[in-house]
Motif scaffolding. Structure first.
Motif, PDB file in Angstrom:
ATOM      1  N   LEU A  15      -1.522 -21.094  -9.626  1.00  0.00           N
ATOM      2  CA  LEU A  15      -2.662 -21.600  -8.849  1.00  0.00           C
ATOM      3  C   LEU A  15      -2.417 -23.040  -8.398  1.00  0.00           C
ATOM      4  N   PHE A  16      -1.815 -23.835  -9.271  1.00  0.00           N
ATOM      5  CA  PHE A  16      -1.500 -25.219  -8.934  1.00  0.00           C
ATOM      6  C   PHE A  16      -0.506 -25.262  -7.775  1.00  0.00           C
ATOM      7  N   ILE A  17       0.523 -24.432  -7.827  1.00  0.00           N
ATOM      8  CA  ILE A  17       1.533 -24.379  -6.762  1.00  0.00           C
ATOM      9  C   ILE A  17       0.877 -23.948  -5.443  1.00  0.00           C
ATOM     10  N   ILE A  18       0.025 -22.918  -5.483  1.00  0.00           N
ATOM     11  CA  ILE A  18      -0.649 -22.428  -4.275  1.00  0.00           C
ATOM     12  C   ILE A  18      -1.545 -23.511  -3.693  1.00  0.00           C
ATOM     13  N   LEU A  19      -2.319 -24.181  -4.568  1.00  0.00           N
ATOM     14  CA  LEU A  19      -3.188 -25.266  -4.086  1.00  0.00           C
ATOM     15  C   LEU A  19      -2.358 -26.422  -3.517  1.00  0.00           C
ATOM     16  N   LEU A  21       0.611 -26.208  -2.091  1.00  0.00           N
ATOM     17  CA  LEU A  21       1.109 -25.764  -0.793  1.00  0.00           C
ATOM     18  C   LEU A  21       0.012 -25.797   0.268  1.00  0.00           C
ATOM     19  N   LEU A  22      -1.198 -25.373  -0.125  1.00  0.00           N
ATOM     20  CA  LEU A  22      -2.329 -25.426   0.818  1.00  0.00           C
ATOM     21  C   LEU A  22      -2.645 -26.869   1.213  1.00  0.00           C
ATOM     22  N   MET A  23      -2.555 -27.799   0.271  1.00  0.00           N
ATOM     23  CA  MET A  23      -2.814 -29.219   0.576  1.00  0.00           C
ATOM     24  C   MET A  23      -1.729 -29.778   1.496  1.00  0.00           C
ATOM     25  N   ILE A  24      -0.476 -29.411   1.229  1.00  0.00           N
ATOM     26  CA  ILE A  24       0.614 -29.875   2.100  1.00  0.00           C
ATOM     27  C   ILE A  24       0.425 -29.331   3.511  1.00  0.00           C
ATOM     28  N   ALA A  25       0.062 -28.067   3.626  1.00  0.00           N
ATOM     29  CA  ALA A  25      -0.180 -27.476   4.939  1.00  0.00           C
ATOM     30  C   ALA A  25      -1.348 -28.174   5.637  1.00  0.00           C
ATOM     31  N   ALA A  26      -2.410 -28.480   4.885  1.00  0.00           N
ATOM     32  CA  ALA A  26      -3.577 -29.151   5.466  1.00  0.00           C
ATOM     33  C   ALA A  26      -3.214 -30.559   5.929  1.00  0.00           C
TER      34      ALA A  26
END
Length: 170
Positions: A15-19, A21-26
């Motif tokens: 979940l930390f990795i997914i979040l 990645l989502l923050m980097i994309a944002a």
């Protein structure tokens, strides 16, 4: 509920990795949009350069007013040009000139006839007759390429030269 807590504890790393990645994309999307906004702002500022605090609507109105002024100036120029073209037609623009010996005992062709006409073949004819004892000058009015007074051969020649635009430059 226990199962959910157990799932969160075991999958928290994922979940930390997914979040992350989502923050980097944002953040990358935010950076891209910020760059695009800055580029648009520079183009907008370039468009409004020297106009102070004017907005797009004011700029369009300003250009519209400038266009109206240019149209008015163009109309004035065209009207003025039309007036000048009309005046030019009445200006003296055709010339005929003949030198000759008016009397048998004279030489050096000191007598002359000069015809000056406008574009409608209206104008004047000036004749100067030189003699040993006296010299005489007179003028005749020309209307539509003709004179009401009888013309000599030299005067006819000068008139024809003026009407046909055959003035020789020597």
């Amino acid at each position: 509920m226990e199962e959910f807590r157990l799932f969160v504890q075991t999958a928290s790393f994922f979940l930390f990795i997914i979040l992350a990645l989502l923050m980097i994309a944002a953040y990358s999307r935010l950076f891209f949009l910020n760059t695009k906004i800055n580029r648009l702002k520079r183009r907008y500022d370039h468009l409004l350069r020297g106009k102070g605090d004017m907005d797009m609507e004011g700029l369009i109105r300003s250009h519209g007013e400038e266009l109206d002024e240019f149209r008015k100036k163009l109309d004035d120029s065209l009207r003025s040009q039309k007036e000048m073209n009309t005046k030019v037609q009445f200006s003296l623009q055709k010339l005929g000139y003949v030198r000759y010996d008016a009397f048998p005992d004279s030489n050096n062709e000191l007598s002359y006839t000069m015809v000056i006409l406008d574009s409608f073949n209206n104008g004047i004819m000036i004749t100067s007759l030189y003699g040993r004892e006296q010299s005489t000058s007179f003028a005749k009015y020309i209307r539509d390429g003709k004179s009401k007074i009888k013309l000599s051969d030299e005067e006819k020649q000068a008139l024809t030269m003026a009407i046909n635009g055959e003035f020789p430059i020597q």
